[in-house]
Design a protein around this motif. Structure first.
Motif, mmCIF file in Angstrom:
data_model
loop_
_atom_site.group_PDB
_atom_site.id
_atom_site.type_symbol
_atom_site.label_atom_id
_atom_site.label_comp_id
_atom_site.label_asym_id
_atom_site.label_seq_id
_atom_site.Cartn_x
_atom_site.Cartn_y
_atom_site.Cartn_z
ATOM 1 N N GLN A 168 1.856 -4.328 -6.414
ATOM 2 C CA GLN A 168 2.030 -2.978 -6.690
ATOM 3 C C GLN A 168 2.921 -2.188 -5.911
ATOM 4 O O GLN A 168 3.258 -1.090 -6.082
ATOM 5 N N ASP A 169 3.357 -2.713 -4.790
ATOM 6 C CA ASP A 169 4.098 -1.773 -3.671
ATOM 7 C C ASP A 169 5.431 -2.147 -3.587
ATOM 8 O O ASP A 169 5.459 -3.403 -3.036
ATOM 9 N N ASN A 170 6.470 -1.520 -3.756
ATOM 10 C CA ASN A 170 7.904 -2.061 -3.415
ATOM 11 C C ASN A 170 8.466 -1.356 -2.021
ATOM 12 O O ASN A 170 9.646 -1.250 -1.808
ATOM 13 N N ALA A 171 7.571 -0.832 -1.138
ATOM 14 C CA ALA A 171 8.179 -0.287 0.209
ATOM 15 C C ALA A 171 7.612 -1.179 1.381
ATOM 16 O O ALA A 171 6.170 -1.604 1.256
ATOM 17 N N HIS A 172 8.282 -1.461 2.299
ATOM 18 C CA HIS A 172 7.874 -2.369 3.234
ATOM 19 C C HIS A 172 6.732 -1.409 4.054
ATOM 20 O O HIS A 172 5.838 -2.196 4.543
ATOM 21 N N SER A 173 6.955 -0.081 4.381
ATOM 22 C CA SER A 173 6.084 0.512 5.387
ATOM 23 C C SER A 173 4.788 0.412 4.741
ATOM 24 O O SER A 173 3.655 0.377 5.446
ATOM 25 N N SER A 174 4.339 0.598 3.615
ATOM 26 C CA SER A 174 3.103 0.410 3.006
ATOM 27 C C SER A 174 2.771 -0.914 2.367
ATOM 28 O O SER A 174 1.654 -1.585 2.619
ATOM 29 N N GLY A 175 3.634 -1.573 2.112
ATOM 30 C CA GLY A 175 3.549 -2.868 1.368
ATOM 31 C C GLY A 175 2.950 -4.144 2.189
ATOM 32 O O GLY A 175 2.272 -5.019 1.801
ATOM 33 N N ALA A 199 1.260 -4.110 4.998
ATOM 34 C CA ALA A 199 -0.088 -4.022 5.400
ATOM 35 C C ALA A 199 -0.947 -4.233 4.079
ATOM 36 O O ALA A 199 -2.032 -4.828 3.988
ATOM 37 N N ARG A 200 -0.541 -3.584 3.041
ATOM 38 C CA ARG A 200 -1.100 -3.704 1.701
ATOM 39 C C ARG A 200 -1.312 -4.921 1.163
ATOM 40 O O ARG A 200 -2.279 -5.312 0.790
ATOM 41 N N ILE A 201 -0.333 -5.848 1.170
ATOM 42 C CA ILE A 201 -0.182 -7.313 0.793
ATOM 43 C C ILE A 201 -1.172 -8.050 1.659
ATOM 44 O O ILE A 201 -2.095 -8.877 1.242
ATOM 45 N N GLN A 202 -1.176 -7.991 3.188
ATOM 46 C CA GLN A 202 -1.854 -8.806 4.016
ATOM 47 C C GLN A 202 -3.410 -8.290 4.026
ATOM 48 O O GLN A 202 -4.259 -9.287 4.620
ATOM 49 N N ARG A 203 -3.564 -7.127 3.523
ATOM 50 C CA ARG A 203 -5.196 -6.870 3.432
ATOM 51 C C ARG A 203 -5.642 -7.103 2.155
ATOM 52 O O ARG A 203 -6.785 -6.894 1.842
ATOM 53 N N GLY A 204 -4.774 -7.754 1.329
ATOM 54 C CA GLY A 204 -5.218 -8.052 -0.094
ATOM 55 C C GLY A 204 -5.209 -7.025 -1.085
ATOM 56 O O GLY A 204 -5.926 -7.438 -2.097
ATOM 57 N N ASP A 205 -4.942 -5.867 -0.737
ATOM 58 C CA ASP A 205 -4.662 -4.422 -1.692
ATOM 59 C C ASP A 205 -6.027 -4.371 -2.567
ATOM 60 O O ASP A 205 -5.881 -4.400 -3.730
ATOM 61 N N PRO A 206 -7.278 -4.269 -1.697
ATOM 62 C CA PRO A 206 -8.512 -4.004 -2.388
ATOM 63 C C PRO A 206 -8.456 -2.787 -3.029
ATOM 64 O O PRO A 206 -7.622 -1.760 -2.739
ATOM 65 N N LYS A 207 -9.484 -2.241 -3.629
ATOM 66 C CA LYS A 207 -9.866 -0.907 -4.088
ATOM 67 C C LYS A 207 -10.250 -0.048 -2.801
ATOM 68 O O LYS A 207 -10.644 -0.539 -1.881
ATOM 69 N N ASN A 208 -9.385 1.248 -3.126
ATOM 70 C CA ASN A 208 -9.470 2.185 -1.982
ATOM 71 C C ASN A 208 -10.867 2.779 -1.707
ATOM 72 O O ASN A 208 -11.393 3.283 -2.639
ATOM 73 N N VAL A 217 2.900 -19.678 2.105
ATOM 74 C CA VAL A 217 4.556 -19.015 2.512
ATOM 75 C C VAL A 217 4.558 -17.982 1.711
ATOM 76 O O VAL A 217 4.441 -17.816 0.412
ATOM 77 N N MET A 218 4.896 -16.655 2.318
ATOM 78 C CA MET A 218 4.992 -15.307 1.395
ATOM 79 C C MET A 218 5.624 -14.334 2.273
ATOM 80 O O MET A 218 5.750 -14.403 3.351
ATOM 81 N N SER A 219 5.846 -13.196 1.348
ATOM 82 C CA SER A 219 6.573 -12.047 1.885
ATOM 83 C C SER A 219 5.713 -10.821 1.381
ATOM 84 O O SER A 219 4.685 -11.134 0.668
ATOM 85 N N GLU A 220 6.091 -9.556 1.430
ATOM 86 C CA GLU A 220 5.435 -8.593 1.031
ATOM 87 C C GLU A 220 5.865 -8.472 -0.490
ATOM 88 O O GLU A 220 5.271 -7.634 -1.255
ATOM 89 N N PHE A 221 6.915 -8.960 -0.902
ATOM 90 C CA PHE A 221 7.498 -8.670 -2.322
ATOM 91 C C PHE A 221 8.550 -9.770 -2.393
ATOM 92 O O PHE A 221 9.013 -10.487 -1.337
ATOM 93 N N ASP A 225 2.703 -13.647 -19.710
ATOM 94 C CA ASP A 225 1.297 -13.407 -19.479
ATOM 95 C C ASP A 225 0.946 -12.454 -18.629
ATOM 96 O O ASP A 225 1.621 -11.262 -18.368
ATOM 97 N N LYS A 226 -0.445 -12.385 -17.817
ATOM 98 C CA LYS A 226 -0.739 -11.201 -17.197
ATOM 99 C C LYS A 226 -0.130 -11.005 -15.663
ATOM 100 O O LYS A 226 0.053 -10.032 -15.131
ATOM 101 N N GLY A 227 0.114 -12.182 -15.210
ATOM 102 C CA GLY A 227 0.554 -12.352 -13.559
ATOM 103 C C GLY A 227 -0.718 -12.439 -12.910
ATOM 104 O O GLY A 227 -1.836 -11.978 -13.206
ATOM 105 N N HIS A 228 -0.424 -12.355 -11.366
ATOM 106 C CA HIS A 228 -1.528 -12.450 -10.508
ATOM 107 C C HIS A 228 -1.079 -11.398 -9.352
ATOM 108 O O HIS A 228 -0.124 -11.594 -8.714
ATOM 109 N N ASP A 229 -2.011 -10.435 -9.194
ATOM 110 C CA ASP A 229 -1.865 -9.520 -8.212
ATOM 111 C C ASP A 229 -2.663 -10.257 -6.810
ATOM 112 O O ASP A 229 -3.043 -11.264 -6.745
ATOM 113 N N ILE A 230 -2.339 -9.759 -5.493
ATOM 114 C CA ILE A 230 -2.713 -10.251 -4.307
ATOM 115 C C ILE A 230 -4.125 -10.367 -4.234
ATOM 116 O O ILE A 230 -4.474 -11.467 -3.538
ATOM 117 N N GLY A 231 -4.929 -9.592 -4.714
ATOM 118 C CA GLY A 231 -6.223 -9.637 -4.640
ATOM 119 C C GLY A 231 -6.500 -11.235 -5.436
ATOM 120 O O GLY A 231 -7.740 -11.675 -4.898
#
Lengths: 424, 369
Positions: free
Chosen positions: A109-116, A118-127, A327-331, A377-383
């Motif tokens: 969901q996030d294309n910015a490093h500054s937020s992305g 942490a968002r990815i490594q925290r699993g981007d759960p519901k707020n 192995v991964m990155s933020e996007f 198809d649907k794709g998979h989010d970090i969650g």
């Protein structure tokens, strides 16, 4: 019993046994024969998490699209899995493809490093108004140290080291990462030469006394973290040999590559062998907005060599069966090539590579469109990936919850589920 | 010193549906060709136009706004390539064009053919990316260099004559004006001249300013090599990298004496966002026409005379100038640039929801008499 989990989750699972006894397994090891203790340790699940900061291009790595509009200059090569191709920049990983599980339809969901990041490594759960833990902190909490008693979550990274409490989120600072800057042991790890072992014991007893007094009126999370650092430092003092790169065999240094990432992945292997539960290895400089193709021609082969070597070694030692490797990155990076011959940030359709425990080997999950601009198809989010990783480690994330001072919180995004095709 | 060339004016920008890497004119001046970031070479017929006759001869109209005295009329593409075609060269005397792609293919075509097929091709001239192709001034030899670290010398019929394994990925190669000498430069800024008859190194030139290790990334700034002043000096163009990733760095041009190897001059053209000297064309009067490209939107065409401290002319309104070619009449030149707003994170917002790629217009300039 692990206070994080629901009671019904603890019906004689091996994870429960290992997790609940994590603090005492070292002592238990003392009751077992040495080979038996070693065998027990070898079965403990561990994680190697390789973070390519800035965003590796999926098109120059796991999901090449040669001879298409956005495909770039490189070829695709065959891998050890018939029908699966990687970029020509990954020749060594191509030979390990039968051990890998590549998810090509990651869509976040996030294309910015500054937020992305942490968002990815925290699993981007519901707020829910709380900061979720990074995956490493989550595992440190859920699984604890291994019988080695070494710190459960370490981070081998370029630059500065130290105790990185921000990773832990609401779990509290104790579950932060212990970072080894430039792969080096923390400064002042060794007992000073002027202090005897007996004096050191006395000093620590005094420290613990002061700690107890200090902790009495304070929230336990903060004081626990302080004590934890000292306790794990004591274990690290016993294993300072891990950091002595001069003792790494020359053959291994060559196989992993005499680069920063090569040495750090070799150190990571050593730490896994020593019993660290979760080793994160960070590599910086992957944000290739300019000259993307020459950048990847330089960066990816260094990653390729080191990553393939660690996979090969983990497999050869039998550890891969109990080690989850990610192995991964933020996007990923944009299919579109900008005027500086760069690729920009692209969370829409990218790839994550994995291997090891609980996962199918030699599979590619999902796909992208011909030009790589969409997931099919649907794709998979970090969650979904978080659920997959927890499941691979034996943690049922659909039923287990965190207890944040009475607030029950799911381990991962509750609207998502593990990727079935990836799980063994 | 001679008077400076007059300031050029743009005649017209010709749109393309793809990004281009390099543009060149045929020696007869009647054709132009450009290598694309896809497996094609774009071709055009260069045609002169006269303005439409005025309705009232006593009141001559201004030519229509889009009128250009020279038009680039598209011809069928040259095909059969893979990846990108980043480099090409016209034979100086006959009707052949030589092209190389990033998968290692080297091909020759008749550039006038209506539906051209390769005269010859070598699908494995290099193992992967051929970065640069040059042709000797007498038309007898080709030189190629690539990511496989090889510099190779060929006949123009495609026969391999000599080869040299460099220490690293080779980014640039060019022929000296006379003699069996090429200059080449690698990823770490090691430039040398090499005699392909004796297969001996002639001289080394320190171009290490074009290289930087940035974290894990070996950042290569070198892009182009050119002999100047009849071979008395060697020029290297590229970027003095400040860091990888975004790849910031100032465009850099270095000049050495080819006899002594001594550095004679260097120029930095702008700030860290300005990137690379991507290409150099040499006017018959000695003026260098430089194309620069940096962060998306940054690009310049510079007119520089050797011996002077800075360019006397800079055209700054084009984005990301990747290549420049001088027409053999010396009065026109073409520039491959990039559409503006070529960068952006995530999916661009288009009205129809499409995902367009970027495109390289070819700008045609005239140098007034």
């Amino acid at each position: 019993m692990n206070p994080l989990c629901k009671p019904w989750e603890h019906a004689a699972s091996r994870r429960q046994f290992l997790g609940a006894s994590a603090g005492t397994l070292g002592g238990l090891g003392g009751l077992l024969s040495a080979p038996a203790a070693e065998a027990l340790r070898a079965r403990e699940k561990q994680v190697l998490f390789v973070w390519l900061d800035g965003g590796m291009s999926q098109l120059e790595s796991w999901d090449p699209k040669p001879n298409t509009e956005f495909g770039g200059p490189f070829r695709a090569i065959r891998t050890s899995v018939p029908g699966t191709h990687f970029s020509e920049l990954l020749p060594q990983c191509a030979k390990q493809a039968h051990r890998l599980c590549v998810v090509r339809n990651v869509s976040t969901q996030d294309n910015a490093h500054s937020s992305g990041v942490a968002r990815i490594q925290r699993g981007d759960p519901k707020n829910r108004g709380v900061a979720y833990p990074f995956f490493g902190s989550a595992i440190a909490k859920l699984m604890g140290p291994t019988a080695s008693k070494l710190p459960p979550y370490v981070w081998v990274k370029p630059g500065s080291g130290g105790f990185k409490t921000e990773d832990a989120g609401f779990l509290g600072p104790r579950y932060g990462s212990l970072a080894f800057g430039d792969g080096k042991a923390p400064e002042d790890l060794l007992r000073h030469a002027s202090i005897t072992a007996a004096e050191d014991v006395e000093r620590n007893e005094l420290r613990e006394l002061f700690n107890r007094r200090y902790a009495a009126p304070r929230r336990p999370a903060h004081t626990e973290a302080s004590s934890f650092v000292f306790d794990t430092a004591l274990e690290l003092m016993k294993r300072q040999d891990m950091f002595d790169t001069s003792k790494f065999p020359a053959k291994d240094l060559d196989r992993y590559g005499r680069t920063e990432l090569g040495q750090h992945l070799l150190l990571a292997r050593t730490m896994l062998e020593a019993g660290v539960r979760f080793v994160k290895v960070g590599s910086y400089g992957w944000d290739t907005h300019g000259d993307n193709f020459n950048a990847h021609a330089s960066l990816v082969p260094k990653f390729d060599r080191a990553f393939a070597a660690v996979i090969e070694d983990l497999a050869a030692s039998g550890r891969l069966a109990n080690t989850l490797v990610i192995v991964m990155s933020e996007f990923g990076r944009t299919p579109r090539i900008n005027g500086h011959a760069g690729r920009d940030h692209w969370p829409e359709a990218w790839s994550v590579a994995m291997a090891g425990c609980g996962l199918n080997a030699g599979v590619v999950v999902g796909s992208t469109t011909e030009k790589g601009t969409e997931v099919k198809d649907k794709g998979h989010d970090i969650g979904a990936l978080f659920h997959t990783w927890f499941r691979a480690l034996g943690i049922d994330s659909s039923k287990t919850e965190y207890d944040n001072n009475g607030q029950p919180l799911p381990l991962a995004h509750e609207d998502m589920v593990a990727i079935k095709e990836a799980l063994a | 010193m001679k008077d400076a060339l007059p300031v050029p004016r743009e005649l017209k920008a010709f749109a393309n549906d793809r990004q281009l890497c390099v543009v060149r004119f045929s020696p007869c001046g009647l054709y132009a060709a450009a290598g694309a970031m896809e497996g094609t070479v774009r071709r055009w017929k260069v045609e002169a136009r006269t303005p439409p006759a005025p309705v009232d001869p006593k009141k001559p109209d201004k030519p229509p706004k889009d009128f250009s005295p020279v038009e680039l009329v598209p011809l069928p593409h040259l095909r059969g390539f893979n990846g990108w075609v980043q480099t090409l060269a016209f034979h100086p005397k006959d009707k052949r064009i030589f092209c190389a792609d990033t998968w290692g293919r080297l091909s020759a075509f008749n550039y006038e053919a209506a539906e051209p097929k390769p005269l010859w091709e070598n699908a494995a001239a290099h193992e992967g990316w051929i970065r640069r192709l040059a042709i000797s001034p007498d038309g007898a030899h080709l030189a190629t260099c690539g990511r496989d670290q090889w510099v190779r010398i060929w006949t123009t019929e495609g026969k391999l004559l000599a080869e040299h394994r460099a220490e690293d990925d080779v980014f640039a190669v060019t022929f000296a004006p006379a003699g069996p000498i090429v200059a080449f430069g690698d990823a770490r800024g090691r430039v040398q001249t090499w005699d392909f008859k004796t297969k001996q190194k002639v001289r080394e030139f320190d171009a290490s300013a074009f290289y930087k290790l940035s974290r894990l990334q070996d950042v290569t700034g070198l892009r182009t090599l050119t002999f100047a002043e009849g071979g008395r000096s060697l020029l290297a163009g590229g970027c003095e990298p400040a860091g990888g990733g975004f790849l910031e760095g100032a465009p850099l041009l270095m000049q050495w004496d080819t006899t002594t190897g001594k550095k004679e001059a260097e120029w930095r053209f702008g700030a860290a966002k300005d990137g690379f000297v991507m290409d150099v064309a040499t006017h018959p009067d000695g003026t260098l026409i430089l194309a620069t490209s940096g962060q998306p939107g940054s690009g310049k065409i510079l007119f520089l005379r050797l011996g002077e401290k800075e360019p006397y002319f800079a055209h700054t309104t084009m984005a990301n100038c990747h290549s420049v070619a001088l027409h053999p009449d010396g009065r026109r030149f073409a520039v491959v640039s990039m559409n503006r707003a070529s960068a952006g994170n995530g999916r661009p917002k288009t009205a129809d929801g499409s995902y367009p790629g970027n495109q390289s217009p070819v700008h045609l300039f005239e140098i007034p008499s």
